[in-house]
Enzyme design. Structure first.
Site, PDB file in Angstrom:
ATOM      1  N   LYS A   1       0.829  -1.202   0.000  1.00 31.48           N
ATOM      2  CA  LYS A   1       0.000   0.000   0.000  1.00 31.48           C
ATOM      3  C   LYS A   1       0.876   1.269   0.000  1.00 31.48           C
ATOM      4  CE  LYS A   1      -4.173  -1.844  -0.151  1.00 31.48           C
ATOM      5  NZ  LYS A   1      -4.334  -3.166   0.271  1.00 31.48           N
TER       6      LYS A   1
HETATM    7  C1  LIG Z   1      -5.625  -4.100   0.726  1.00 26.88           C
HETATM    8  C2  LIG Z   1      -7.102  -3.862   0.818  1.00 26.88           C
HETATM    9  C3  LIG Z   1      -7.830  -4.172   1.968  1.00 26.88           C
HETATM   10  C4  LIG Z   1      -7.250  -4.978   3.094  1.00 26.88           C
HETATM   11  O1  LIG Z   1      -6.217  -4.364   3.748  1.00 26.88           O
HETATM   12  P1  LIG Z   1      -5.438  -5.194   4.876  1.00 26.88           P
HETATM   13  O2  LIG Z   1      -4.634  -4.150   5.577  1.00 26.88           O
HETATM   14  O3  LIG Z   1      -4.582  -6.190   4.142  1.00 26.88           O
HETATM   15  O4  LIG Z   1      -6.441  -5.839   5.742  1.00 26.88           O
HETATM   16  C5  LIG Z   1      -9.156  -3.797   2.049  1.00 26.88           C
HETATM   17  N1  LIG Z   1      -9.763  -3.173   1.030  1.00 26.88           N
HETATM   18  C6  LIG Z   1      -9.111  -2.879  -0.113  1.00 26.88           C
HETATM   19  C7  LIG Z   1      -9.850  -2.167  -1.192  1.00 26.88           C
HETATM   20  C8  LIG Z   1      -7.770  -3.240  -0.268  1.00 26.88           C
HETATM   21  O5  LIG Z   1      -7.137  -2.990  -1.415  1.00 26.88           O
END
Ligand SMILES: *Cc1c(COP(=O)(O)O)cnc(C)c1O
Length: 384
Positions: A184
């Site tokens: 991210k």
């Molecule tokens: C990555 C992602 C998540 C989950 O995030 P985590 O921190 O891995 O739980 C949720 N929603 C979207 C749209 C994502 O891309």
């Protein structure tokens, strides 16, 4: 399949962040403590929210938020089918029913008109997802929510640092969930946060984060802290470690610079691909600031080379890509719920058919972008 020359995503970690993690390791205190608390305050200041709870994932942030709102069996929560499964999985985990509202083709974000149509007397909340970092039409969504007395939880896993009409994501809905997963825009390895202006929500989420222990129990290892604690409800175990938070504090300091680097890469993709007849480029609103978590192009139906072949041929050239997203109603677990079939969300299905997420990360160089674009052109215009 060749060696990966240009990955799809890559975290950017600097020496200060490595030093901060090592210092935390040497401190003898690894789990939730001062770094986690400091990251909460720094994130709150960054996005303008009154309260931030750091957690071990965005998934946990969304789950605990719905749980803290007492959403459960008999309730419905509206979200998009064009998201990562976590967004809707957490609705199922509370015992509530996920209800999907189709997206708009323009930016792949949930369509407020479809949200309005999906509202029933059982609806309790809406979870809009800011796809790729482009904010949803929050004014329209908040207006629907207020009119029907619904909560709004933003899935901002892609949108840390985005602005909606000048307002930071994190200050608009009733609560906003961020992800600090490895790929991210900012990372803690695994991690997430919930931002809100609602003190009662933040307090309840804090209790649910650590087994349902009373707030004071969080400090039970402090000098002079008591061994006594109470369990006030059946909570979970979703706290963020201080090791992770030490990394997150450094990442947050560099977030705007990292997002600017993503924006420059996006601009270079646009300049390079503007006249490519077989692709639809991503759309975004000039009145927002986009965090450019993803750069998703769509291969047109009229392309001589279908999407799956384009992905395979890019991989053969060492260029890694991904697809965001496989519509949730296609998955076995969702099919088993028996609510949907193929054809129910025509826009999400159409967008998915052509979608390719191109490499996008802070350290993607101009040469890398140019290489990806040259490879795409070659593949989309086969000779002979
Ligand atoms: C990555 C992602 C998540 C989950 O995030 P985590 O921190 O891995 O739980 C949720 N929603 C979207 C749209 C994502 O891309």
């Amino acid at each position: 399949m060749g060696e990966i020359r240009i990955p799809f995503a890559k975290p950017s970690i600097d020496e200060d962040e490595i030093a901060a993690v090592v210092e935390t390791l040497r401190s003898g205190w690894l789990t939730t403590a001062s770094n986690a608390k400091a990251l909460e305050q720094e994130l709150a200041a960054y996005c303008g929210a009154k309260y931030v709870n750091v957690l071990n994932s965005c998934t946990a942030a969304m789950h605990l938020c719905l749980a803290a709102w007492d959403i459960g069996p008999g309730d419905e929560v509206i979200t998009t089918p064009y998201t990562f499964s976590a967004t809707a999985n957490v609705i199922v985990h509370t015992g509530a029913t996920p209800v999907f509202a189709d997206i708009r083709e323009w930016d792949a974000n949930i369509d407020p008109e479809m949200v309005e149509r999906a509202v029933t007397p059982r609806t309790k909340a809406i979870i809009p997802v800011h796809f790729a970092g482009e904010p949803c039409q929050m004014d329209a969504i908040m207006e629907i929510a207020r009119r029907h007395n619904l909560k709004v939880l933003e899935d901002a896993a892609h949108a840390v640092g985005s602005l909606y009409r000048g307002r930071p994501i994190g200050t608009i809905g009733d609560a906003t969930a961020f992800s600090f997963y490895a790929n991210k825009n900012m990372t803690t390895g695994e991690g997430g946060a919930l931002a809100t202006d609602d003190e009662a929500l933040s307090d309840r989420v804090r209790m649910l984060t650590l087994h349902g222990m009373t707030r004071d129990a969080w400090n039970r290892y402090d000098a002079g802290g008591s061994w006594r604690y109470d369990i006030q409800e059946f909570g979970f175990k979703d706290n963020l470690t201080d090791l992770a938070a030490a990394l997150g504090r450094g990442q947050l300091r560099r977030l705007d610079a990292m997002n600017e680097a993503r924006t420059r890469a996006a601009q270079r993709y646009f300049a390079n691909l503007a006249d490519e007849e077989h692709l639809v480029l991503p759309r975004f609103s000039e009145e927002n600031r986009q965090a450019w978590h993803l750069f998703v192009v769509r291969v047109k139906d009229s392309s001589p080379v279908p999407r799956d072949d384009v992905i395979r041929q890019l991989a053969e050239r060492g260029i890694q890509t991904s697809v965001h997203f496989i519509p949730l109603h296609y998955f076995t677990a969702y099919q088993r719920l028996g609510h949907w079939q193929k054809g129910d969300f025509p826009v999400a299905e159409k967008v998915f058919e052509g979608a390719i997420s191109l490499p996008m990360y802070q350290d993607l160089s101009d040469t890398d972008v140019d290489d990806v674009c040259a490879a795409l052109r070659e593949i989309l215009h086969p000779t002979g």
